[in-house]
Design an enzyme around this catalytic site. Structure first.
Site, mmCIF file in Angstrom:
data_model
loop_
_atom_site.group_PDB
_atom_site.id
_atom_site.type_symbol
_atom_site.label_atom_id
_atom_site.label_comp_id
_atom_site.label_asym_id
_atom_site.label_seq_id
_atom_site.Cartn_x
_atom_site.Cartn_y
_atom_site.Cartn_z
ATOM 1 N N GLN A 92 -19.179 -33.782 -11.771
ATOM 2 C CA GLN A 92 -18.721 -32.740 -12.705
ATOM 3 C C GLN A 92 -17.366 -32.141 -12.342
ATOM 4 O OE1 GLN A 92 -21.252 -29.528 -14.139
ATOM 5 N NE2 GLN A 92 -22.937 -30.631 -13.214
ATOM 6 N N ARG B 270 0.832 -1.204 0.000
ATOM 7 C CA ARG B 270 0.000 0.000 0.000
ATOM 8 C C ARG B 270 0.876 1.269 0.000
ATOM 9 N NH1 ARG B 270 -5.361 -1.723 0.757
ATOM 10 N NH2 ARG B 270 -5.742 0.308 -0.174
ATOM 11 N N LYS C 156 5.147 -6.876 7.228
ATOM 12 C CA LYS C 156 4.872 -7.633 5.996
ATOM 13 C C LYS C 156 5.757 -7.047 4.908
ATOM 14 C CE LYS C 156 1.546 -8.693 2.424
ATOM 15 N NZ LYS C 156 0.189 -9.024 2.044
ATOM 16 N N CYS D 117 -9.234 -21.282 -5.718
ATOM 17 C CA CYS D 117 -10.142 -20.933 -6.829
ATOM 18 C C CYS D 117 -10.466 -19.442 -6.818
ATOM 19 C CB CYS D 117 -11.424 -21.747 -6.729
ATOM 20 S SG CYS D 117 -12.453 -21.315 -5.297
HETATM 21 C C1 LIG Z 1 -9.802 -12.318 0.450
HETATM 22 C C2 LIG Z 1 -8.392 -11.910 0.729
HETATM 23 C C3 LIG Z 1 -8.141 -10.684 1.323
HETATM 24 C C4 LIG Z 1 -6.823 -10.295 1.586
HETATM 25 N N1 LIG Z 1 -6.600 -9.126 2.241
HETATM 26 C C5 LIG Z 1 -5.326 -8.778 2.561
HETATM 27 C C6 LIG Z 1 -5.077 -7.636 3.362
HETATM 28 O O1 LIG Z 1 -5.992 -6.975 3.842
HETATM 29 N N2 LIG Z 1 -3.784 -7.306 3.608
HETATM 30 C C7 LIG Z 1 -2.743 -8.041 3.124
HETATM 31 O O2 LIG Z 1 -1.596 -7.688 3.369
HETATM 32 N N3 LIG Z 1 -2.948 -9.159 2.405
HETATM 33 C C8 LIG Z 1 -4.212 -9.550 2.125
HETATM 34 N N4 LIG Z 1 -4.437 -10.724 1.445
HETATM 35 C C9 LIG Z 1 -3.282 -11.553 1.049
HETATM 36 C C10 LIG Z 1 -3.022 -12.650 2.083
HETATM 37 O O3 LIG Z 1 -2.499 -12.113 3.265
HETATM 38 C C11 LIG Z 1 -2.033 -13.707 1.549
HETATM 39 O O4 LIG Z 1 -0.805 -13.084 1.324
HETATM 40 C C12 LIG Z 1 -2.511 -14.347 0.268
HETATM 41 O O5 LIG Z 1 -3.845 -14.765 0.408
HETATM 42 C C13 LIG Z 1 -1.659 -15.554 -0.111
HETATM 43 O O6 LIG Z 1 -1.707 -16.521 0.897
HETATM 44 P P1 LIG Z 1 -2.614 -17.866 0.771
HETATM 45 O O7 LIG Z 1 -2.223 -18.517 -0.507
HETATM 46 O O8 LIG Z 1 -2.246 -18.668 1.983
HETATM 47 O O9 LIG Z 1 -4.027 -17.446 0.763
HETATM 48 C C14 LIG Z 1 -5.747 -11.135 1.212
HETATM 49 C C15 LIG Z 1 -6.029 -12.376 0.639
HETATM 50 C C16 LIG Z 1 -7.329 -12.769 0.405
HETATM 51 C C17 LIG Z 1 -7.595 -14.127 -0.179
HETATM 52 S S1 SF4 Z 2 -11.418 -22.881 -1.732
HETATM 53 FE FE1 SF4 Z 2 -11.659 -21.132 -3.094
HETATM 54 S S2 SF4 Z 2 -13.178 -19.832 -2.059
HETATM 55 FE FE2 SF4 Z 2 -12.385 -21.256 -0.528
HETATM 56 S S3 SF4 Z 2 -10.757 -20.099 0.468
HETATM 57 FE FE3 SF4 Z 2 -9.858 -21.394 -1.135
HETATM 58 S S4 SF4 Z 2 -9.734 -20.010 -2.852
HETATM 59 FE FE4 SF4 Z 2 -11.170 -19.063 -1.459
#
Ligand SMILES: Cc1cc2nc3c(=O)[nH]c(=O)nc-3n(C[C@H](O)[C@H](O)[C@H](O)COP(=O)(O)O)c2cc1C
Ligand code: SF4
Length: 676
Positions: A452, A200, A247, A378
């Site tokens: 499916q 950010r 972070k 997904c």
């Molecule tokens: C729905 C969603 C919202 C997120 N919001 C933030 C956030 O507010 N701040 C941030 O630094 N990262 C945010 N992220 C990134 C996550 O912290 C993380 O780096 C990313 O999901 C990859 O990790 P994962 O594969 O374990 O989900 C968000 C991720 C998702 C899926």
């Molecule tokens: S299964 Fe799909 S909807 Fe559920 S947390 Fe993982 S990516 Fe998001």
């Protein structure tokens, strides 16, 4: 059952905190908070559920220190402190620690705020004029309100790209002070830690790509990271009792060698900066992916877009340079993967983001060896939801987002349940019914489970979707569920149970145009199932999700493809994080995209259609092709209930709910089984 995890469950000291294990929930904006950014019931229930599942450390994502218009949590006033105290108290009950990820958006918040207020004031004056019967003033004030609102959006859009360079030193100082004040409130609320959001605004300033300033915050590496270090110092001074972590967003490489993300540091600079952060007293560094391209898929890649845990090589480098704990994040989807990261000494803490939305019990299950429900990456129920300004609700987890009200109920006595159909809906119904203590048998007419989903896994990048089926294959035997493959259920099978759940899916449909019965017409389902192999030039009728995925599958198998779609957009409804991948695949293979085009006939030469032009006129279109693939939707299958005497509930595609929708399949099945 797999072997219980040992490394993930080891405690670790991070600054002043003792974490009971190495499983953390990284910052994820959820959309659960109240309108003013306070922590409400939905947030509390969600974070309590995570804490109950055994996670040791929870970061609340994107907490703003000022009142912004964005739907994220905010700790901008003292009045909000009690709601954050409730959060800390709730999470602490379960032995977890909680952090706020403090960030500031990349725009002039007070400036945009003043414009929004101005627009609202003009709208109010317009309504007052209308009430007084003054139509002229009403019209003038409404026009003024709309104009100011338009300008506010224009400023927001402008700032997102330029605020990093246009913000005055005075503005940056005010923002830093607001962040520090928010940290002090967090300490007052009993929150355990602050995570500095290194992306950010802070990340834009660090970035050699985005930061073009010529003052003490721009130019050299030292200047670009100066503000980040000042923010760290301000937080530490304002909230000296809190653990403070960072972070660290890193600009990684895409598979094609291009830089991934803009708002952070290149790996070499990130490593240098990590040492400076340690010197500044940071207690932990979370190595993550940089963003700032406008595509959330950069930091949150959908399945198949990036390798698993692609930022780990930089985490390893950082870990070799600093003595504070290092966390890794990004596409760690299994307990085994987390164990290996720790076993190899690549990081000290593993962040499971989407994975914990999908299964909040990762830590508990890591202790027992029970398989977790692995996230599909997904992005449908999480990233898409946030982008559409809804709240997160994982497609595979029917409780997610409604943790306060939805849970599996205890069963009511001994019951035998017959489940007809081994697709995802039938399997979820079987799981929930078995968890309630019922004796469950699944009857599947084919020789495999998944329905499916097996087709959905065929297109490029989509094979990870099979994890959804593999989960049930792993857990159902342990729950005592009997699975009968190659067994088309009869009324007698159902009547031998106390109740039945029917989940017999759907079938694909054909548009009844002249020539639709030609040999050159095949179903997209047969293509994806590998029942037919096509060559040459193919027209895919229907550019929805199945149509575009079938098109990609055909490209992978060497076909030339044209898509015919009635709507004005191909892949409408596809995740914004996946769409760019599809479009680049189509561009690379010169896929013809005929939108606003309606099929009228299939001939020996190809297909005939009518295209609606921009001015609403209709013109004929002819597309030469060797094959026509129908991908125009599906219709619920019917199950013959003649002779069935026990209560029956239909779930999934055959229930008449939305077809080909995992979330709907899971939810209808969960709720039906929970009511048996
Ligand atoms: C729905 C969603 C919202 C997120 N919001 C933030 C956030 O507010 N701040 C941030 O630094 N990262 C945010 N992220 C990134 C996550 O912290 C993380 O780096 C990313 O999901 C990859 O990790 P994962 O594969 O374990 O989900 C968000 C991720 C998702 C899926
Ligand atoms: S299964 Fe799909 S909807 Fe559920 S947390 Fe993982 S990516 Fe998001």
């Amino acid at each position: 059952m797999t072997a219980p995890a040992s490394k993930l469950l080891q405690p670790i000291t991070v600054g002043p905190l003792e974490l009971k294990n190495r499983i953390m929930f990284p910052p994820l904006t959820t959309g659960y908070e109240e309108r003013d950014g306070s922590i409400g019931e939905r947030s509390l229930a969600f974070y309590e559920r995570l804490a109950r599942g055994g996670v040791s450390y929870i970061v609340i994502g994107d907490v703003a220190p000022v009142m912004t218009a964005s739907p994220t949590p905010k700790l901008a006033t003292d009045a909000q402190i009690p709601t954050f105290k409730a959060l800390a108290d709730t999470v602490h009950k379960h032995g977890a620690k909680v952090a706020l990820q403090l960030f500031h958006p990349e725009y002039d918040v007070p400036g945009v705020g003043r414009m929004v207020m101005g627009s609202m004031a003009a709208a109010k004056a317009a309504q007052e004029a209308k009430a007084a019967g003054d139509e002229e003033t009403f019209a003038a004030k409404m026009a003024e309100s709309n104009e100011i609102r338009k300008q506010a959006y224009a400023k927001l859009h402008h700032d997102m790209q330029h605020f990093v360079n246009e913000a005055s030193v005075e503005q940056l100082t005010q923002i830093k002070e607001a962040i520090a004040a928010s940290a002090a409130r967090a300490q007052q609320a009993g929150i355990d830690a602050i995570e500095v959001h290194g992306d950010r605004l802070v990340g834009s300033l660090c970035s050699a790509i985005l930061n073009k300033r010529t003052d003490e915050y721009g130019g050299s590496f030292e200047n670009r990271v100066r503000y980040a270090l000042e923010v760290v110092a301000a937080i530490k001074e304002a909230a000296p009792q809190l653990m403070v972590e960072y972070k660290l967003p890193v600009i990684m490489e895409n598979p094609d060698g291009t830089p991934r993300g803009k708002g952070g540091l290149q790996p070499d600079e990130a490593c240098e900066f990590a040492k400076l952060l340690e010197g500044a007293g940071i207690d932990m560094i979370q190595v993550a992916q940089a963003n700032h391209t406008g595509n959330m898929g950069d930091t949150i890649p959908p399945m198949g877009a990036m390798p698993y845990n692609w930022t780990l090589p930089v985490a390893e480098r950082v870990k070799a340079l600093v003595s504070v704990p290092v966390a890794t994040v990004g596409r760690v989807v299994s307990v085994e993967a987390g164990e290996k990261i720790l076993e190899d000494g690549s990081a000290d803490i593993v962040a499971y983001g989407r994975s914990l939305m999908c299964d909040p019990d990762i830590a508990l299950k890591a202790a027992t060896g029970e398989p977790i429900r692995e996230c599909l990456n997904c992005n449908k129920g999480c990233v898409d939801a946030i982008q559409n300004r809804q709240y997160i609700s994982c497609v595979l987890n029917a409780e997610n987002g409604d943790e306060a009200t939805i849970a599996i109920k205890p069963g009511e006595g001994d019951k035998k349940i017959a489940v007809v159909g081994g697709g995802i809906a039938g399997l979820e119904a079987a799981r929930v019914a078995a968890k309630r203590g019922y004796d469950v048998t699944v009857y599947e007419a084919s020789d495999h489970l998944g329905g499916q989903i097996v087709l959905a896994a065929a297109p490029p990048r989509k094979d990870e979707i099979m994890r959804s089926v593999e989960y049930y294959e792993k857990i159902l035997p342990g729950l005592g569920v009997k699975v009968e493959l190659n067994h088309a259920a009869s009324p007698a099978d159902l009547n031998a149970a106390d109740a039945a759940i029917v989940a017999v899916g759907a079938h694909d449909v054909v548009i009844p145009v002249p020539g639709a019965d030609s040999d050159k017409v095949v179903s997209s389902w047969d293509v994806l199932a590998g029942k037919v192999e096509l060559t040459g030039r193919v027209a895919v009728i229907g550019g929805g999700l199945v149509g575009t995925e079938t098109a990609e599958y055909l490209l992978q198998h060497g076909c030339e493809v044209a898509i015919v779609e009635m709507l004005d957009k191909i892949a409408a409804g596809e995740s914004e994080t996946i769409l760019p991948l599809i479009m680049s695949d189509f561009a690379e293979h010169n896929v013809e995209q005929h939108v606003k085009t309606r099929l009228t006939a299939i001939t020996d030469e190809g297909v005939e259609a009518i295209r609606t032009t921009e001015d609403g006129a209709e013109e004929p279109v002819k597309i030469a092709c060797d094959y026509v693939v129908m991908a125009v939707g599906s219709k619920a299958n019917a199950f013959d209930l003649d002779g069935v005497t026990v209560p029956v509930t239909c779930v999934g595609d055959c229930s008449g709910e939305r077809t080909a929708d995992i979330a709907s399949a899971i939810r209808t099945a969960y709720h039906a089984a929970n009511e048996l």
